[in-house]
Design an enzyme around this catalytic site. Structure first.
Site, PDB file in Angstrom:
ATOM      1  CG  ASP A  67       0.977   8.520  30.055  1.00 47.49           C
ATOM      2  OD1 ASP A  67       0.561   9.267  29.150  1.00 47.49           O
ATOM      3  OD2 ASP A  67       1.793   7.586  29.845  1.00 47.49           O
ATOM      4  CB  THR A 112      -7.952   8.216  14.636  1.00 51.62           C
ATOM      5  OG1 THR A 112      -7.405   8.371  13.328  1.00 51.62           O
ATOM      6  CG2 THR A 112      -8.209   6.726  14.840  1.00 51.62           C
ATOM      7  CE1 TYR A 160      -4.010   4.439  16.625  1.00 52.12           C
ATOM      8  CE2 TYR A 160      -4.324   5.102  14.339  1.00 52.12           C
ATOM      9  CZ  TYR A 160      -4.378   5.390  15.700  1.00 52.12           C
ATOM     10  OH  TYR A 160      -4.803   6.632  16.111  1.00 52.12           O
ATOM     11  CE  LYS A 214      -7.975   5.694  18.848  1.00 51.95           C
ATOM     12  NZ  LYS A 214      -7.745   6.146  20.270  1.00 51.95           N
ATOM     13  CG  LEU A 259       5.529  12.800   7.366  1.00 56.09           C
ATOM     14  CD1 LEU A 259       6.378  11.856   6.539  1.00 56.09           C
ATOM     15  CD2 LEU A 259       4.388  13.349   6.509  1.00 56.09           C
ATOM     16  CB  VAL A 315       9.417   9.829   1.102  1.00 54.54           C
ATOM     17  CG1 VAL A 315       8.056   9.882   0.419  1.00 54.54           C
ATOM     18  CG2 VAL A 315       9.793  11.193   1.672  1.00 54.54           C
TER      19      VAL A 315
HETATM   20  P1  NAD Z   1       1.085   9.225  21.704  1.00 53.76           P
HETATM   21  O1  NAD Z   1       1.535   7.888  21.238  1.00 53.76           O
HETATM   22  O2  NAD Z   1       1.961  10.413  21.506  1.00 53.76           O
HETATM   23  O3  NAD Z   1       0.757   9.169  23.278  1.00 53.76           O
HETATM   24  C1  NAD Z   1       0.080   8.102  23.856  1.00 53.76           C
HETATM   25  C2  NAD Z   1       0.199   8.238  25.379  1.00 53.76           C
HETATM   26  O4  NAD Z   1      -0.575   7.176  25.974  1.00 53.76           O
HETATM   27  C3  NAD Z   1       1.625   8.102  25.909  1.00 53.76           C
HETATM   28  O5  NAD Z   1       1.873   9.063  26.899  1.00 53.76           O
HETATM   29  C4  NAD Z   1       1.650   6.693  26.512  1.00 53.76           C
HETATM   30  O6  NAD Z   1       2.555   6.553  27.593  1.00 53.76           O
HETATM   31  C5  NAD Z   1       0.204   6.548  26.983  1.00 53.76           C
HETATM   32  N1  NAD Z   1      -0.218   5.137  27.084  1.00 53.76           N
HETATM   33  C6  NAD Z   1      -0.056   4.164  26.146  1.00 53.76           C
HETATM   34  N2  NAD Z   1      -0.548   3.009  26.616  1.00 53.76           N
HETATM   35  C7  NAD Z   1      -1.055   3.251  27.845  1.00 53.76           C
HETATM   36  C8  NAD Z   1      -1.725   2.471  28.830  1.00 53.76           C
HETATM   37  N3  NAD Z   1      -1.952   1.167  28.614  1.00 53.76           N
HETATM   38  N4  NAD Z   1      -2.109   3.048  29.978  1.00 53.76           N
HETATM   39  C9  NAD Z   1      -1.881   4.373  30.202  1.00 53.76           C
HETATM   40  N5  NAD Z   1      -1.238   5.165  29.320  1.00 53.76           N
HETATM   41  C10 NAD Z   1      -0.839   4.618  28.151  1.00 53.76           C
HETATM   42  O7  NAD Z   1      -0.345   9.447  21.012  1.00 53.76           O
HETATM   43  P2  NAD Z   1      -1.019  10.799  20.459  1.00 53.76           P
HETATM   44  O8  NAD Z   1      -0.540  11.046  19.084  1.00 53.76           O
HETATM   45  O9  NAD Z   1      -0.920  11.846  21.489  1.00 53.76           O
HETATM   46  O10 NAD Z   1      -2.523  10.310  20.343  1.00 53.76           O
HETATM   47  C11 NAD Z   1      -3.425  10.452  21.449  1.00 53.76           C
HETATM   48  C12 NAD Z   1      -4.776   9.908  21.039  1.00 53.76           C
HETATM   49  O11 NAD Z   1      -5.273  10.636  19.902  1.00 53.76           O
HETATM   50  C13 NAD Z   1      -4.749   8.438  20.625  1.00 53.76           C
HETATM   51  O12 NAD Z   1      -5.903   7.827  21.130  1.00 53.76           O
HETATM   52  C14 NAD Z   1      -4.786   8.491  19.103  1.00 53.76           C
HETATM   53  O13 NAD Z   1      -5.425   7.350  18.580  1.00 53.76           O
HETATM   54  C15 NAD Z   1      -5.610   9.739  18.857  1.00 53.76           C
HETATM   55  N6  NAD Z   1      -5.355  10.467  17.607  1.00 53.76           N
HETATM   56  C16 NAD Z   1      -4.077  10.822  17.259  1.00 53.76           C
HETATM   57  C17 NAD Z   1      -3.861  11.573  16.102  1.00 53.76           C
HETATM   58  C18 NAD Z   1      -2.473  12.034  15.715  1.00 53.76           C
HETATM   59  O14 NAD Z   1      -2.306  12.639  14.651  1.00 53.76           O
HETATM   60  N7  NAD Z   1      -1.449  11.828  16.528  1.00 53.76           N
HETATM   61  C19 NAD Z   1      -4.938  11.938  15.294  1.00 53.76           C
HETATM   62  C20 NAD Z   1      -6.237  11.553  15.681  1.00 53.76           C
HETATM   63  C21 NAD Z   1      -6.411  10.830  16.845  1.00 53.76           C
HETATM   64  P1  TYD Z   2       2.236   9.005  10.301  1.00 54.45           P
HETATM   65  O1  TYD Z   2       2.796  10.267  10.853  1.00 54.45           O
HETATM   66  O2  TYD Z   2       2.758   7.697  10.772  1.00 54.45           O
HETATM   67  O3  TYD Z   2       0.641   9.097  10.503  1.00 54.45           O
HETATM   68  P2  TYD Z   2      -0.554   8.143   9.916  1.00 54.45           P
HETATM   69  O4  TYD Z   2       0.021   6.988   9.235  1.00 54.45           O
HETATM   70  O5  TYD Z   2      -1.285   7.766  11.153  1.00 54.45           O
HETATM   71  O6  TYD Z   2      -1.323   9.039   9.008  1.00 54.45           O
HETATM   72  O7  TYD Z   2       2.405   9.045   8.716  1.00 54.45           O
HETATM   73  C1  TYD Z   2       1.849  10.099   7.945  1.00 54.45           C
HETATM   74  C2  TYD Z   2       2.101   9.765   6.483  1.00 54.45           C
HETATM   75  O8  TYD Z   2       3.505   9.815   6.237  1.00 54.45           O
HETATM   76  C3  TYD Z   2       1.658   8.365   6.087  1.00 54.45           C
HETATM   77  O9  TYD Z   2       1.147   8.412   4.763  1.00 54.45           O
HETATM   78  C4  TYD Z   2       2.951   7.556   6.116  1.00 54.45           C
HETATM   79  C5  TYD Z   2       4.009   8.569   5.729  1.00 54.45           C
HETATM   80  N1  TYD Z   2       5.356   8.353   6.315  1.00 54.45           N
HETATM   81  C6  TYD Z   2       6.480   8.356   5.486  1.00 54.45           C
HETATM   82  O10 TYD Z   2       6.388   8.527   4.247  1.00 54.45           O
HETATM   83  N2  TYD Z   2       7.716   8.162   6.054  1.00 54.45           N
HETATM   84  C7  TYD Z   2       7.872   7.968   7.390  1.00 54.45           C
HETATM   85  O11 TYD Z   2       9.035   7.765   7.861  1.00 54.45           O
HETATM   86  C8  TYD Z   2       6.719   7.994   8.233  1.00 54.45           C
HETATM   87  C9  TYD Z   2       6.824   7.797   9.726  1.00 54.45           C
HETATM   88  C10 TYD Z   2       5.463   8.201   7.653  1.00 54.45           C
END
Ligand code: NAD
Ligand code: TYD
Length: 339
Positions: free
Chosen positions: A33, A125, A153, A157, A193, A209
């Site tokens: 990381d 995603t 974003y 992906k 969120l 929101v």
């Molecule tokens: P996050 O932002 O919480 O964590 C990302 C991690 O990657 C961090 O620890 C960061 O330091 C590390 N990182 C970033 N750039 C880097 C690099 N160049 N080299 C090495 N490490 C690096 O993200 P998350 O929410 O845990 O998401 C993880 C994965 O799951 C992502 O690929 C995201 O697209 C995917 N994903 C997330 C969600 C969600 O709801 N959070 C849903 C579906 C898919």
């Molecule tokens: P988020 O957690 O950023 O995930 P994603 O956009 O990847 O689905 O946002 C979830 C939903 O919540 C999205 O519709 C945007 C909305 N949102 C707010 O209304 N207020 C906020 O401050 C944030 C961060 C997100």
């Protein structure tokens, strides 16, 4: 088996490492990381002394560092969680998203080709499918839904996903991809969120929101996602994409109101702010394939998962208060002041 988990100091990668070390006690897990603003070593503190765990600070785009780790550790499986993951930040500054999410994926897969591995798994995603209209609740994303992205974003992906499938077809790399819906649970960075609303409500700060709050997301408890990835790397078919989601669609405003209720905070904290540019309306996953092929089903219902999550944020204030008091504060002011 030796597994390299990239992005393991982040939300889902961190939860995955905790889950995996408990459920596969003979395997070795190496977390690679970069520790960007979203990476937090304190997430891994409970396992830092586990002899089956090693942490390496490096950038997945750094070919020399990645290759030397492969040379040293001879990993069997790579799971790539590392990414820039926040849509709002990608609207502000797309460049780093293309760099980490696409070039980083290329560097990791080149190392896999050079050193040989059993499996490269890409954590993707549902956002690669774009969005669904609110007035067609009969529509869901399947693995056949065309890629149709909205944000920098999701485009980055999608670009990575296409490259992963190309490496399978062109070089025969044994890959799998999972496309999951929105996750929630412990160690979730408080810019997203659910953790943002919990942290703000606890601090009696406004709950911002976007738009009318009617956008729909399909929420999955993070441990259910970790279990799905575990099944895919062990039993999933090479070259395949698996959608992961639990038919749990919720409007943003309903989630925010639920958080207010659980924390006994007034709904008057809710503040409607300018909508996100290009804001996706609805995400909804059809998980039939992973259910039929691998027997996966979500185990945690939203009503229970959100209670567990809120409890975790109440019991682990130092984890998120440290984040809020640091660099994240600058981002918060940029993003929400005068919005
Ligand atoms: P996050 O932002 O919480 O964590 C990302 C991690 O990657 C961090 O620890 C960061 O330091 C590390 N990182 C970033 N750039 C880097 C690099 N160049 N080299 C090495 N490490 C690096 O993200 P998350 O929410 O845990 O998401 C993880 C994965 O799951 C992502 O690929 C995201 O697209 C995917 N994903 C997330 C969600 C969600 O709801 N959070 C849903 C579906 C898919
Ligand atoms: P988020 O957690 O950023 O995930 P994603 O956009 O990847 O689905 O946002 C979830 C939903 O919540 C999205 O519709 C945007 C909305 N949102 C707010 O209304 N207020 C906020 O401050 C944030 C961060 C997100």
């Amino acid at each position: 088996m030796t597994i390299i988990v990239t992005g393991g100091a982040g939300f889902i990668g961190g939860n995955f490492i905790h889950y995996y070390l408990k459920s596969h006690q003979k395997d070795r897990v190496i977390c690679l990381d970069k520790l960007t603003y979203a990476g937090n070593l304190s997430t891994l503190k409970p396992i830092m002394n586990n002899p089956n765990f090693r942490f390496v600070k490096a950038d997945i785009c750094d070919r020399v560092a990645v290759e030397s780790l492969f040379e040293e550790e001879k990993p069997d499986v790579i799971i790539n969680f590392a990414a820039e993951s926040h849509v709002d930040r990608s609207i502000e500054d797309p460049g780093i998203f293309l760099q980490t999410n696409i070039i980083g994926t290329e560097v990791l897969m080149d190392a896999c080709r050079k050193y040989g591995i059993q499996r490269y798994h890409q954590v993707s995603t549902d956002e690669v499918y774009g969005d669904l209209p609110l007035d067609r609740p009969d529509l869901f994303f399947t693995e056949e839904t065309p890629i149709h992205t909205s944000s920098p974003y999701s485009s980055s992906k999608a670009g990575a996903d296409l490259l992963v499938l190309a490496y399978h077809r062109t070089y025969g790399l044994p890959v799998t991809i999972s496309r999951c819906s929105n996750n929630y649970g412990p160690y979730h960075f408080p810019e997203k969120l659910i953790p943002l609303m919990i942290a703000n409500a606890l601090n009696d700060k406004p709950l911002p929101v976007y738009g009318e709050g009617i956008n729909v997301r399909d929420w999955l408890y993070v441990e259910d996602h970790c279990r799905a990835i575990d099944l895919i790397i062990h039993k999933g078919r090479v070259g395949e994409v698996y959608n992961v989601g639990g038919h749990n669609e919720m409007r943003n405003i309903d989630i925010v109101k639920l958080i207010c209720k659980e924390l006994n905070k007034p709904e008057s904290l809710i503040s409607y702010v300018t909508d996100r540019k290009g804001h996706d309306m609805r995400y909804a996953i059809d998980p039939t394939k992973i259910h039929n092929e691998l027997g996966w089903l979500p185990e945690t219902k939203f009503a229970d998962g959100i209670k567990k999550t809120i409890k975790w944020y109440l019991e682990n204030k130092e984890w998120w208060e440290e984040i809020i008091s640091g660099e994240y504060q600058n981002y918060y002011e940029r993003m929400y002041d005068g919005r």
